[in-house]
Write a protein that holds these residues in place. Sequence first.
Motif, PDB file in Angstrom:
ATOM      1  N   MET A 128      18.512  34.015  23.179  1.00  0.00           N
ATOM      2  CA  MET A 128      17.348  33.287  23.451  1.00  0.00           C
ATOM      3  C   MET A 128      16.538  34.171  24.631  1.00  0.00           C
ATOM      4  O   MET A 128      15.579  33.856  24.737  1.00  0.00           O
ATOM      5  N   ILE A 129      16.982  35.153  25.347  1.00  0.00           N
ATOM      6  CA  ILE A 129      16.390  36.003  26.354  1.00  0.00           C
ATOM      7  C   ILE A 129      15.235  36.687  25.620  1.00  0.00           C
ATOM      8  O   ILE A 129      14.150  36.602  26.217  1.00  0.00           O
ATOM      9  N   ASP A 130      15.341  37.312  24.566  1.00  0.00           N
ATOM     10  CA  ASP A 130      14.168  37.986  23.923  1.00  0.00           C
ATOM     11  C   ASP A 130      13.180  36.952  23.682  1.00  0.00           C
ATOM     12  O   ASP A 130      11.955  37.414  23.812  1.00  0.00           O
ATOM     13  N   PHE A 131      13.391  35.977  23.142  1.00  0.00           N
ATOM     14  CA  PHE A 131      12.260  34.528  22.814  1.00  0.00           C
ATOM     15  C   PHE A 131      11.594  34.219  24.211  1.00  0.00           C
ATOM     16  O   PHE A 131      10.572  33.912  24.152  1.00  0.00           O
ATOM     17  N   TYR A 132      12.390  34.204  25.018  1.00  0.00           N
ATOM     18  CA  TYR A 132      12.142  33.675  26.346  1.00  0.00           C
ATOM     19  C   TYR A 132      10.955  34.630  27.064  1.00  0.00           C
ATOM     20  O   TYR A 132       9.990  34.259  27.845  1.00  0.00           O
ATOM     21  N   VAL A 133      11.390  35.896  26.773  1.00  0.00           N
ATOM     22  CA  VAL A 133      10.368  36.975  27.274  1.00  0.00           C
ATOM     23  C   VAL A 133       9.056  36.548  26.699  1.00  0.00           C
ATOM     24  O   VAL A 133       8.068  36.901  27.147  1.00  0.00           O
ATOM     25  N   TYR A 134       9.127  36.527  24.991  1.00  0.00           N
ATOM     26  CA  TYR A 134       7.642  36.171  24.480  1.00  0.00           C
ATOM     27  C   TYR A 134       7.002  35.183  24.896  1.00  0.00           C
ATOM     28  O   TYR A 134       5.597  34.967  25.230  1.00  0.00           O
ATOM     29  N   LEU A 135       7.648  33.882  25.495  1.00  0.00           N
ATOM     30  CA  LEU A 135       7.095  32.837  26.052  1.00  0.00           C
ATOM     31  C   LEU A 135       6.446  33.202  27.362  1.00  0.00           C
ATOM     32  O   LEU A 135       5.387  32.545  27.827  1.00  0.00           O
ATOM     33  N   LEU A 136       7.199  34.045  28.254  1.00  0.00           N
ATOM     34  CA  LEU A 136       6.883  34.344  29.553  1.00  0.00           C
ATOM     35  C   LEU A 136       5.204  35.201  29.219  1.00  0.00           C
ATOM     36  O   LEU A 136       4.547  35.095  30.193  1.00  0.00           O
ATOM     37  N   ASP A 137       5.501  35.918  28.423  1.00  0.00           N
ATOM     38  CA  ASP A 137       4.134  37.017  28.046  1.00  0.00           C
ATOM     39  C   ASP A 137       2.760  36.018  27.917  1.00  0.00           C
ATOM     40  O   ASP A 137       1.790  36.104  28.435  1.00  0.00           O
ATOM     41  N   TYR A 138       3.131  35.083  27.190  1.00  0.00           N
ATOM     42  CA  TYR A 138       2.333  33.828  26.799  1.00  0.00           C
ATOM     43  C   TYR A 138       1.613  33.116  28.193  1.00  0.00           C
ATOM     44  O   TYR A 138       0.575  32.988  28.548  1.00  0.00           O
TER      45      TYR A 138
END
Length: 389
Positions: free
Chosen positions: A366-376
Amino acid sequence: MISEQTKLLWRDSFLCTLLSFIVSGILLFTFLNISVLDPFYKAFKDFRFTDIYYSKIYTNSSVEKDIIVVNIKQSDRFTIAQAIEKVQQQNPKVIGIDAIFKEPKNTFTDSILKAVLNKYENIVTAYYFEGDSLISNHNYFKTNNENQGFINVNFNNDDKVIRDFLGLKKPENKLSFATQVALKAGKLSQTNAETLSEGIPINYFGNLDAFLTFDIDELLDLESSIPSIKNAIVLFGYLGTPTGNAFDIEDKHFTPLNKTFVGKSTPDMFGVLIHANIIKMLTTNSFISKVPKFLIYILAFISTFFIIMLGMKLYKKSELLYDIIIKAIQLIISIALLYLALLLLKQSIYIYITPILVLTVFGLEMIDFYVYLLDYLKKRFKWQSYLLN
């Protein structure tokens, strides 16, 4: 003093852990409610990692001599009555009959069986629940001093593998067959019996080879006394025709002792032997302690949190390094958690390790997906993050 970066790391780890739980919950809900996935759900539902302990690791070379099983095969009631009489002459502590005589058949043989059942007070008979109905011996065979117990080993028909035991069924307040036998043998107190209303993991002692058994014809052919039966618990039940026939699946069930714990296989244990294992557990007080579910999910949250924190540190250092070693970390975690679960089971502590294992491994993904959320979030709200700063 805690640095700002450390605070952000803890916050990101906590939020990513929450995200992992939410996403995994959505996936589980989807898995349970899409009919096309139902066969996969049932396959996984019938599997526990701890089954590996019994099927591949657990060994027992000793034979339980205080619990004896008599194979009644397809014997008529006259033969069964004779066998009960023969066993009673050896002064057992108690006799448990894992068979139900639903209807009268032959007046003469039925009267002999009835006389034997009325003659002795140390006999425990059986019945079972079928929906809202109770199926027991015909009234003709019932006695005033009769001790009864239900023989259901699976109240949840979705669970094919018999792992748990229910000693007291509520709200009916009915005791199980095994519990009644242990009570009648004087090896279990009424107070302790009344605490068995929650599912308890069965501490399996062994299969057919772990108990002293007699074929009913062999028993009746013995002319001398049988010292092994004195003060023993004797169970009458079905063990195949002939005894131990691997292809006879009448009253046979799946247990964790099954050597094939994944994929298709045949049932491995007769019902009376499951009762024998439970009685062994009750009479020797060799229970398995079950870790509560709420504690399992607390442990899952904590382990997921800290493994995500480790993963974020690696991600921060080098995304390439993270992508290279994440699978190795997941493999090591899986092996370590599984080993821990098996080690605890060996110490008679049962922990349902699957949620901890799955959520911990899933958290790293989930870390990779969390990074995408952080970018937003950073673009829209100028969100501060350990991973992006």
